[in-house]
Motif scaffolding. Sequence first.
Motif, PDB file in Angstrom:
ATOM      1  N   PHE A 347       0.849  -1.081   0.033  1.00 43.39           N
ATOM      2  CA  PHE A 347       0.107   0.030   0.029  1.00 43.39           C
ATOM      3  C   PHE A 347       0.914   1.001  -0.164  1.00 43.39           C
ATOM      4  CE2 PHE A 347       0.991  -1.154   4.322  1.00 43.39           C
ATOM      5  CZ  PHE A 347       1.202   0.345   4.921  1.00 43.39           C
ATOM      6  N   ILE A 348       0.167   2.342  -0.492  1.00 43.65           N
ATOM      7  CA  ILE A 348       0.951   3.571  -0.681  1.00 43.65           C
ATOM      8  C   ILE A 348       0.583   4.416   0.812  1.00 43.65           C
ATOM      9  CG2 ILE A 348       1.329   5.687  -1.607  1.00 43.65           C
ATOM     10  CD1 ILE A 348       0.552   4.389  -4.044  1.00 43.65           C
ATOM     11  N   PRO A 349       1.581   4.643   1.651  1.00 42.88           N
ATOM     12  CA  PRO A 349       1.302   5.468   2.800  1.00 42.88           C
ATOM     13  C   PRO A 349       0.293   6.562   2.574  1.00 42.88           C
ATOM     14  CG  PRO A 349       3.600   4.866   2.711  1.00 42.88           C
ATOM     15  CD  PRO A 349       2.939   4.667   1.377  1.00 42.88           C
ATOM     16  N   GLY A 350      -0.798   6.615   3.559  1.00 44.52           N
ATOM     17  CA  GLY A 350      -1.790   7.533   3.503  1.00 44.52           C
ATOM     18  C   GLY A 350      -3.009   7.529   2.299  1.00 44.52           C
ATOM     19  N   PHE A 351      -2.942   6.340   1.742  1.00 42.63           N
ATOM     20  CA  PHE A 351      -3.942   5.702   0.852  1.00 42.63           C
ATOM     21  C   PHE A 351      -4.504   4.611   0.983  1.00 42.63           C
ATOM     22  CE2 PHE A 351      -1.347   9.393  -0.981  1.00 42.63           C
ATOM     23  CZ  PHE A 351      -2.362  10.456  -1.511  1.00 42.63           C
ATOM     24  N   ARG A 352      -5.714   4.535   0.743  1.00 45.16           N
ATOM     25  CA  ARG A 352      -6.389   3.103   1.023  1.00 45.16           C
ATOM     26  C   ARG A 352      -6.070   2.312  -0.046  1.00 45.16           C
ATOM     27  NH1 ARG A 352     -12.264   3.751   2.663  1.00 45.16           N
ATOM     28  NH2 ARG A 352     -12.225   5.245   0.886  1.00 45.16           N
ATOM     29  N   ALA A 353      -5.897   0.819   0.065  1.00 42.90           N
ATOM     30  CA  ALA A 353      -5.802  -0.035  -1.067  1.00 42.90           C
ATOM     31  C   ALA A 353      -7.105  -0.036  -2.062  1.00 42.90           C
ATOM     32  CB  ALA A 353      -5.729  -1.331  -0.623  1.00 42.90           C
ATOM     33  N   GLY A 354      -6.920  -0.221  -3.480  1.00 41.34           N
ATOM     34  CA  GLY A 354      -7.951  -0.213  -4.411  1.00 41.34           C
ATOM     35  C   GLY A 354      -8.033   1.152  -5.044  1.00 41.34           C
ATOM     36  N   LYS A 355      -9.346   1.848  -5.141  1.00 39.62           N
ATOM     37  CA  LYS A 355      -9.490   2.727  -5.911  1.00 39.62           C
ATOM     38  C   LYS A 355      -8.742   4.036  -5.484  1.00 39.62           C
ATOM     39  CE  LYS A 355     -13.444   5.536  -8.053  1.00 39.62           C
ATOM     40  NZ  LYS A 355     -14.620   5.662  -7.958  1.00 39.62           N
ATOM     41  N   PRO A 356      -8.702   4.448  -4.190  1.00 39.54           N
ATOM     42  CA  PRO A 356      -7.842   5.519  -3.861  1.00 39.54           C
ATOM     43  C   PRO A 356      -6.469   5.537  -4.359  1.00 39.54           C
ATOM     44  CG  PRO A 356      -9.425   4.924  -1.914  1.00 39.54           C
ATOM     45  CD  PRO A 356      -9.661   3.764  -3.082  1.00 39.54           C
ATOM     46  N   THR A 357      -5.774   4.310  -4.046  1.00 40.76           N
ATOM     47  CA  THR A 357      -4.587   4.100  -4.624  1.00 40.76           C
ATOM     48  C   THR A 357      -4.371   4.379  -6.173  1.00 40.76           C
ATOM     49  OG1 THR A 357      -3.907   2.475  -2.827  1.00 40.76           O
ATOM     50  CG2 THR A 357      -2.500   2.475  -4.774  1.00 40.76           C
ATOM     51  N   SER A 358      -5.280   3.895  -6.889  1.00 42.46           N
ATOM     52  CA  SER A 358      -5.089   3.686  -8.366  1.00 42.46           C
ATOM     53  C   SER A 358      -5.410   5.387  -8.812  1.00 42.46           C
ATOM     54  CB  SER A 358      -6.180   3.115  -9.036  1.00 42.46           C
ATOM     55  OG  SER A 358      -7.592   3.380  -8.727  1.00 42.46           O
ATOM     56  N   GLU A 359      -6.274   6.111  -7.974  1.00 40.33           N
ATOM     57  CA  GLU A 359      -6.648   7.431  -8.367  1.00 40.33           C
ATOM     58  C   GLU A 359      -5.370   8.429  -8.229  1.00 40.33           C
ATOM     59  OE1 GLU A 359      -9.886   8.575  -6.226  1.00 40.33           O
ATOM     60  OE2 GLU A 359     -11.281   7.786  -7.634  1.00 40.33           O
ATOM     61  N   TYR A 360      -4.625   7.942  -6.974  1.00 34.23           N
ATOM     62  CA  TYR A 360      -3.466   8.672  -6.772  1.00 34.23           C
ATOM     63  C   TYR A 360      -2.483   8.476  -7.684  1.00 34.23           C
ATOM     64  CZ  TYR A 360       0.867   9.824  -4.294  1.00 34.23           C
ATOM     65  OH  TYR A 360       2.067  10.636  -3.895  1.00 34.23           O
ATOM     66  N   ILE A 361      -2.055   7.355  -8.137  1.00 32.44           N
ATOM     67  CA  ILE A 361      -1.083   6.778  -9.215  1.00 32.44           C
ATOM     68  C   ILE A 361      -1.514   7.408 -10.373  1.00 32.44           C
ATOM     69  CG2 ILE A 361      -0.189   4.830 -10.615  1.00 32.44           C
ATOM     70  CD1 ILE A 361      -0.741   3.192  -8.198  1.00 32.44           C
ATOM     71  N   ARG A 362      -2.605   7.691 -10.834  1.00 32.80           N
ATOM     72  CA  ARG A 362      -3.196   8.262 -11.775  1.00 32.80           C
ATOM     73  C   ARG A 362      -2.861   9.659 -11.887  1.00 32.80           C
ATOM     74  NH1 ARG A 362      -6.254   6.404 -16.028  1.00 32.80           N
ATOM     75  NH2 ARG A 362      -7.202   4.603 -14.480  1.00 32.80           N
ATOM     76  N   LYS A 363      -3.213  10.399 -10.885  1.00 29.93           N
ATOM     77  CA  LYS A 363      -2.781  11.704 -10.705  1.00 29.93           C
ATOM     78  C   LYS A 363      -1.361  12.164 -10.728  1.00 29.93           C
ATOM     79  CE  LYS A 363      -3.361  15.587  -7.385  1.00 29.93           C
ATOM     80  NZ  LYS A 363      -3.863  16.131  -6.228  1.00 29.93           N
ATOM     81  N   VAL A 364      -0.425  11.385 -10.190  1.00 32.28           N
ATOM     82  CA  VAL A 364       0.856  11.470 -10.260  1.00 32.28           C
ATOM     83  C   VAL A 364       1.363  11.091 -11.510  1.00 32.28           C
ATOM     84  CG1 VAL A 364       3.263  10.561  -9.673  1.00 32.28           C
ATOM     85  CG2 VAL A 364       1.213  10.930  -7.942  1.00 32.28           C
ATOM     86  N   LEU A 365       0.716  10.143 -12.413  1.00 31.71           N
ATOM     87  CA  LEU A 365       1.097   9.614 -13.618  1.00 31.71           C
ATOM     88  C   LEU A 365       0.701  10.873 -14.683  1.00 31.71           C
ATOM     89  CD1 LEU A 365       2.097   7.412 -16.073  1.00 31.71           C
ATOM     90  CD2 LEU A 365      -0.270   6.943 -15.987  1.00 31.71           C
ATOM     91  N   ASN A 366      -0.263  11.485 -14.494  1.00 35.55           N
ATOM     92  CA  ASN A 366      -0.518  12.764 -15.433  1.00 35.55           C
ATOM     93  C   ASN A 366       0.521  13.861 -15.259  1.00 35.55           C
ATOM     94  OD1 ASN A 366      -3.138  11.207 -16.425  1.00 35.55           O
ATOM     95  ND2 ASN A 366      -4.364  12.350 -14.796  1.00 35.55           N
ATOM     96  N   LYS A 367       0.693  14.097 -14.236  1.00 38.21           N
ATOM     97  CA  LYS A 367       1.741  15.299 -13.878  1.00 38.21           C
ATOM     98  C   LYS A 367       3.010  14.778 -14.535  1.00 38.21           C
ATOM     99  CE  LYS A 367      -0.455  16.812  -9.569  1.00 38.21           C
ATOM    100  NZ  LYS A 367       0.097  17.388  -8.122  1.00 38.21           N
ATOM    101  N   ILE A 368       3.387  13.766 -14.208  1.00 38.53           N
ATOM    102  CA  ILE A 368       4.923  13.236 -14.646  1.00 38.53           C
ATOM    103  C   ILE A 368       4.761  12.956 -16.247  1.00 38.53           C
ATOM    104  CG2 ILE A 368       6.388  11.353 -14.979  1.00 38.53           C
ATOM    105  CD1 ILE A 368       6.857  12.747 -12.493  1.00 38.53           C
ATOM    106  N   THR A 369       3.538  12.679 -16.999  1.00 36.17           N
ATOM    107  CA  THR A 369       3.527  12.599 -18.386  1.00 36.17           C
ATOM    108  C   THR A 369       3.433  13.809 -18.849  1.00 36.17           C
ATOM    109  OG1 THR A 369       2.278  10.651 -18.191  1.00 36.17           O
ATOM    110  CG2 THR A 369       2.257  11.714 -20.150  1.00 36.17           C
ATOM    111  N   LEU A 370       3.016  14.840 -18.199  1.00 34.95           N
ATOM    112  CA  LEU A 370       2.922  16.477 -18.864  1.00 34.95           C
ATOM    113  C   LEU A 370       4.479  17.114 -18.638  1.00 34.95           C
ATOM    114  CD1 LEU A 370       1.559  19.042 -19.669  1.00 34.95           C
ATOM    115  CD2 LEU A 370       1.185  19.499 -17.214  1.00 34.95           C
ATOM    116  N   LEU A 371       5.064  16.636 -17.755  1.00 37.22           N
ATOM    117  CA  LEU A 371       6.484  17.229 -17.687  1.00 37.22           C
ATOM    118  C   LEU A 371       7.431  16.540 -18.796  1.00 37.22           C
ATOM    119  CD1 LEU A 371       7.327  17.309 -13.792  1.00 37.22           C
ATOM    120  CD2 LEU A 371       6.825  18.963 -15.332  1.00 37.22           C
TER     121      LEU A 371
END
Length: 433
Positions: A347-371
């Motif tokens: 698990f990612i500290p501060g985020f529950r497993a499942g949908k919250p984790t995937s949403e956080y990863i997607r958010k980070v992915l969008n920022k990284i991809t934009l850069l």
Amino acid sequence: MLKTLRNAWGIAELRKKIIFTLFIILIYRLGNAVPVPYVNTTLLESYFNTVNNTILGLWNTMSGGSFSMATIFALSIQPYINASIIIQLLTIAIPALERLAKEGGEEGRKKIASITRYTTVGIGLVMGIAYYTLIRNGFNNQSMLTSDGQGIWPAIVIIMTFMAGSALIMWMGEQITEFGIGNGISIILFASIVARFPSSIATMFTNMFNGSLAWWVVVLLLIGALAIIICIVIVNDAERRIPVQYSKRVVGRKLYGGQSTHLPMKVNMSGVMPIIFAQTIASLPATVCAFVPGWSDSWVMVHLFNTDTVFYVVLYFLLIIAFSYFYSTIQFDPVEIANNLKKNGGFIPGFRAGKPTSEYIRKVLNKITLLGALYLGIVAAVPMLIGCFSNVPALSGISLGGTSIIIVVGVAIETVRAVEGQLLMRNYKGFLD
């Protein structure tokens, strides 16, 4: 890098892979020197000297100069790249192809590859017909066919030779991928661009000596190229690391888990593929204008889709960003990553497993991809944009611009990493250690 290659050369298996790759490149370069019959190559080269900074000049650079000489490999890898784009887009749009790609396993990937091959042959046939039309119509009302090149039989020979050449290049790229070092298509594109460097550099210094190009412009070009190379190397190694914690679990009498690790996400996750695909898509309108009689000098061709126009550079920049996001979604699925972490007790500290984790990863992915997308777009498009206003051939075209440097350096880094991977499997230390 040299130490890595020296270590690789000392291993018999890797030495065979390197020699095989160099042998395929040699065959490719020899094919670039064999012209198709019935074509007046002198007239054709004279025509390409007048369109150096147009989309046809760009294609000529991407083919290593063979496009302007109508050789058997004149179409280069363009048909395969177009086919790959079409099939990957259809894989998302058509559910049957999507299931085949995701759930078909190795057999599904083979079927997708087979469909891509047939599509490449079809696109090669269409491009061969278009190129023959350009040669037949000529320029200044003068055909670029020889005196015995009129009629249906010479047309069939020329078109089929172009199509067969594109299919052979696709096959050679696959052979490099399977039996050589690195990605075969990228290696062939690398060889094509590098082959144009000596003539481009010689032309640049010739212009400087005859006074048509200021010496300080040449110095700035060289400094800019060095800065781009450094930037590419730095960004290729840059990554965002998301902390991951694994919970402890008891299996029998042993305690497993509890360790901390990270999930790496590269800034430039897609490599050079967004640039290659964007260049192909941006050239499609100009392709139609170039090969249809009377359209090559039209307002649309001259003011919109030439490589030295602002509109083309902006379109090119936007396509690079779009394809960067497209490739990141294909290569990195946040939902799948989150499910795998959940199954393995991570698990990612501060985020529950499942949908919250995937949403956080997607958010980070969008920022990284934009850069990463902005990095690719700026490095590739800004030199061309400067060339639109400065009329410096090395910038307004692709031969010495940011696009070619990104492709060459990116492919070189990927190839060295492939060699590093082979060495690590054999317990050799690489140049990064």
